[in-house]
Design a protein around this motif. Structure first.
Motif, short mmCIF file in Angstrom:
data_model
loop_
_atom_site.label_atom_id
_atom_site.label_comp_id
_atom_site.label_asym_id
_atom_site.label_seq_id
_atom_site.Cartn_x
_atom_site.Cartn_y
_atom_site.Cartn_z
N LEU A 1 -10.13 -15.21 14.76
CA LEU A 1 -9.84 -14.11 13.83
C LEU A 1 -9.73 -12.79 14.60
N ASP A 2 -10.60 -12.63 15.61
CA ASP A 2 -10.53 -11.42 16.42
C ASP A 2 -9.20 -11.34 17.16
N ASP A 3 -8.78 -12.52 17.64
CA ASP A 3 -7.48 -12.56 18.34
C ASP A 3 -6.36 -12.11 17.42
N MET A 4 -6.39 -12.66 16.20
CA MET A 4 -5.34 -12.31 15.25
C MET A 4 -5.35 -10.82 14.96
N ALA A 5 -6.56 -10.26 14.95
CA ALA A 5 -6.69 -8.85 14.57
C ALA A 5 -6.08 -7.92 15.60
N ARG A 6 -5.76 -8.46 16.77
CA ARG A 6 -5.23 -7.57 17.80
C ARG A 6 -3.72 -7.49 17.80
N LYS A 7 -3.08 -8.16 16.84
CA LYS A 7 -1.62 -8.05 16.76
C LYS A 7 -1.22 -6.65 16.32
N GLU A 8 0.05 -6.38 16.45
CA GLU A 8 0.56 -5.07 16.01
C GLU A 8 1.67 -5.30 15.00
N THR A 9 1.32 -5.31 13.75
CA THR A 9 2.36 -5.48 12.72
C THR A 9 2.20 -4.37 11.70
N VAL A 10 3.09 -4.36 10.73
CA VAL A 10 3.04 -3.35 9.68
C VAL A 10 1.64 -3.33 9.06
N ILE A 11 1.15 -4.53 8.76
CA ILE A 11 -0.14 -4.62 8.08
C ILE A 11 -1.27 -4.18 9.02
N SER B 1 -9.23 -15.87 0.51
CA SER B 1 -8.10 -15.58 1.38
C SER B 1 -7.97 -14.06 1.58
N ALA B 2 -8.22 -13.29 0.54
CA ALA B 2 -8.10 -11.83 0.70
C ALA B 2 -9.11 -11.33 1.72
N ALA B 3 -10.34 -11.85 1.66
CA ALA B 3 -11.36 -11.41 2.61
C ALA B 3 -11.01 -11.82 4.03
N LEU B 4 -10.57 -13.08 4.19
CA LEU B 4 -10.19 -13.54 5.53
C LEU B 4 -9.04 -12.72 6.09
N LEU B 5 -8.06 -12.44 5.22
CA LEU B 5 -6.90 -11.69 5.68
C LEU B 5 -7.30 -10.28 6.10
N LEU B 6 -8.27 -9.74 5.39
CA LEU B 6 -8.73 -8.39 5.75
C LEU B 6 -9.31 -8.42 7.17
N ILE B 7 -10.15 -9.41 7.45
CA ILE B 7 -10.73 -9.49 8.79
C ILE B 7 -9.66 -9.79 9.83
N ALA B 8 -8.77 -10.74 9.49
CA ALA B 8 -7.78 -11.16 10.47
C ALA B 8 -6.75 -10.07 10.77
N SER B 9 -6.56 -9.14 9.83
CA SER B 9 -5.55 -8.13 10.10
C SER B 9 -6.18 -6.79 10.50
N LEU C 1 -9.58 1.71 6.52
CA LEU C 1 -10.24 2.13 5.27
C LEU C 1 -9.36 1.78 4.07
N VAL C 2 -8.05 2.03 4.23
CA VAL C 2 -7.12 1.76 3.14
C VAL C 2 -7.08 0.26 2.83
N LYS C 3 -7.07 -0.54 3.91
CA LYS C 3 -7.05 -1.99 3.70
C LYS C 3 -8.33 -2.45 3.02
N LEU C 4 -9.43 -1.87 3.44
CA LEU C 4 -10.71 -2.24 2.85
C LEU C 4 -10.73 -1.93 1.35
N VAL C 5 -10.30 -0.70 1.02
CA VAL C 5 -10.31 -0.30 -0.40
C VAL C 5 -9.37 -1.18 -1.21
N THR C 6 -8.17 -1.44 -0.65
CA THR C 6 -7.22 -2.30 -1.35
C THR C 6 -7.85 -3.66 -1.62
N THR C 7 -8.49 -4.21 -0.62
CA THR C 7 -9.09 -5.53 -0.79
C THR C 7 -10.18 -5.51 -1.86
#
Ligand SMILES: Nc1ncnc2c1ncn2[C@@H]1O[C@H](COP(=O)(O)OP(=O)(O)OP(=O)(O)O)[C@@H](O)[C@H]1O
Ligand SMILES: [Mg+2]
Lengths: 251, 271
Positions: free
Chosen positions: B17-27, B130-138, B33-39
């Motif tokens: 998950l940490d690896d995934m989090a290091r990508k550079e995409t729109v998300i 899935s929303a929680a995992l995606l938050l961590i992964a992104s 903070l915005v992603k956290l609040v959205t989630t």
């Protein structure tokens, strides 16, 4: 400069399970000295370093760094000046990239991000792993991890560098590079190692530990050639000083 | 043995998950903070649906699907981690069909209310996990922690969360090592002999505890005082605000109107 003097007075440490690891060690290390701490496995070297860094607190006796007694209160100030490389690099690397790991220390002292970057790149360059900066630390080889662990301490630019077996797991070239690096480091160095050839080259002074006590303390050039002393402490004379295996003559 | 080791490695390898989090995409570039609040809004909306709701929940699937696509995250590893939650979900939901036998009829189909609640629970779990995992992964755990700090969550809680998260990977690595050491010396055995279960778990607890302690010590030696500084002081931009507002609106719409029903009735012209 006396404010970088490290002094240890009658240090005793007993592990919670009752094992006496350090029994009354005293010494003084002046600024700029490079000291090798040597001894057999289990002699108490790592424990001694932990006591120096204030990771463990002595049961008896005291540690003074720059004339300040190491206590819970004075610890933050003292740690800013001392950097320690652990025996096991896995204990030291926990961030997701090598870069972040090396930046961890400087960021904790709230340096500007520009300055942090400068220091990180410089530290990585020094240990020769700049190309690994975006890799995950847990995916590196043993020696690469070691280099990253050293960089993570160098980025703090400490006045006193404490290292627990820095050359273990390094290939000959990396070992050589590290030795050069350490040699160019002008501040105080305290190094434990079983690599006696390295100690012989790098450290002017050696402290031999046996069963938690000091067996000898003096110039490396005198101590490491003392075959009886070395033997009694579970050590050997460095290879560089032994008989040449090829021609059989003493070098 | 080998398979179980490999299985452990892939399923529990949180570091992926940490690896995934290091990508550079729109998300990934959206402010943490915005992603956290959205989630959090998303989770609240999903949970607020009634226990007989299925159709109304469906549009909310759009969120994880879109995020996973835009963030270019691999689907299989995420699905695998979601499976970790499956036993709990089924455990909670499975009694519904047993106890709730009332039936009702939808368009000629006779359905048991018990099954409806069961599927509703499963669907909600899929969405929330899935929303929680995606938050961590992104986002990555460290940035997430700094986002929590921005929300003025007490330092101690955030630290606890971070260290627990780190501790899981430390624990898993110790498990792998112990299993490897065991299987090397007991090659013919298929599993672990029950006789040594006790001593192995004891070992594991002691070893991970010691290791976690040393990791923490190493952190303190480098000036760690509990404030986790990730170095990135990004500002919330207009784009971030748009991201939040658009999703917020969508979630609100999905909550207030039953979108599939609406579309259905629009198409059949029975408004
Ligand atoms: N956590 C602990 N609990 C109890 N005893 C310990 C602990 N850690 C070390 N010891 C004991 O203290 C003694 C000194 O250990 P220490 O790790 O300081 O040795 P060392 O000189 O660094 O050895 P090595 O060269 O193998 O690294 C050893 O006999 C060891 O068994
Ligand atoms: Mg040691």
């Amino acid at each position: 400069m006396s404010h970088h003097m490290t002094e240890v007075k009658d240090l005793h440490y007993v592990y919670p399970d009752g094992h006496k690891a350090v029994n009354g060690i005293s010494f003084k290390i002046h600024h700029g000295e490079s000291v090798g701490i040597i001894g057999a496995n289990g002699a108490g070297k790592s424990t001694l370093l932990m006591l120096l860094m204030g990771v463990l607190f002595p049961c008896q006796g005291e540690v003074l760094v720059g004339e300040v007694l190491v206590t819970k209160k004075t610890l933050p100030g003292i740690r800013q000046r001392m950097g320690m490389v652990f025996q096991d690099p896995d204990d030291q690397l926990f961030m997701t990239t090598v870069y972040d790991d090396v930046a961890f220390g400087p960021r904790n002292y709230n340096l500007e991000e520009k300055e942090v970057e400068k220091r990180v790149l410089q530290a990585l360059e020094m240990v020769g792993i700049l190309h690994l900066k975006d890799r995950a630390p847990f995916k590196l080889s043993g020696g690469e991890k070691r280099a990253a662990a050293i960089a993570s301490v160098l980025s703090l630019q400490p006045d006193i560098l404490v290292m627990d077996e820095p050359t273990s797991a390094l290939d000959p070239k990396s070992r050589r590079r590290l030795m050069k690096l350490l040699d160019s480091f002008e501040h105080t160095k305290i190094i434990t190692s079983h690599d006696l050839d390295m100690v012989y080259e790098l450290c002017d002074r050696s402290i031999v530990i046996k069963d938690g006590e000091i067996a000898a303390d003096g110039p490396t050039s005198k101590i490491l050639v003392d075959a009886d002393l070395m033997d009694a402490c579970g050590l050997e004379i460095p290879l560089a000083l032994q008989n040449c295996p090829v021609c059989g003559r003493k070098k | 043995m080998k398979t179980s080791e490999a299985g452990l490695n892939t399923t529990f390898d949180m570091r992926l998950l940490d690896d995934m989090a290091r990508k550079e995409t729109v998300i990934h570039r959206v402010h943490p903070l915005v992603k956290l609040v959205t989630t959090v809004i998303y989770l609240t909306v999903v949970v607020s649906f009634g226990s007989y709701e299925i159709i109304g929940l469906l549009p909310l699937l759009f969120y994880p699907v879109l995020v996973i696509t835009l963030a270019e995250l691999p689907i299989r590893p995420i699905l695998k981690r979601m499976l970790l939650a499956a036993p709990f979900v089924i455990g909670i939901g499975i009694l519904n069909p047993v106890f709730d036998h009332q039936v009702f009829v939808v368009g000629g189909l006779t359905l048991s209310r018990g099954w409806i609640t069961f599927f509703s629970i499963v669907l909600k779990c899929i969405l929330t996990v899935s929303a929680a995992l995606l938050l961590i992964a992104s986002t990555g755990m460290d940035k997430l922690a700094s986002a929590l700090r921005m929300l003025k969550i007490p330092r101690l809680f955030v630290l606890q969360l971070l260290l627990t998260y780190r501790y899981i990977s430390v624990l898993m690595e110790e498990v792998t090592r112990i299993l490897r050491a065991y299987s090397m010396r007991a090659p013919q055995q298929k599993g672990i002999h029950p006789k040594v279960w006790g001593s192995l778990t004891g070992q594991l607890i002691l070893r991970t505890f010691e290791r976690a302690q040393r990791v923490y010590q190493a952190m303190c030696l480098r000036g760690f005082t509990g404030e986790y500084n990730t170095g990135a002081h990004e500002r919330i931009t207009v784009r971030d605000t748009v991201y939040l507002v658009v999703w917020g609106l969508f979630f609100a719409l999905a909550r207030i109107y039953n979108i599939p029903m609406l579309i259905g009735s629009l198409l059949t012209g029975v408004v």
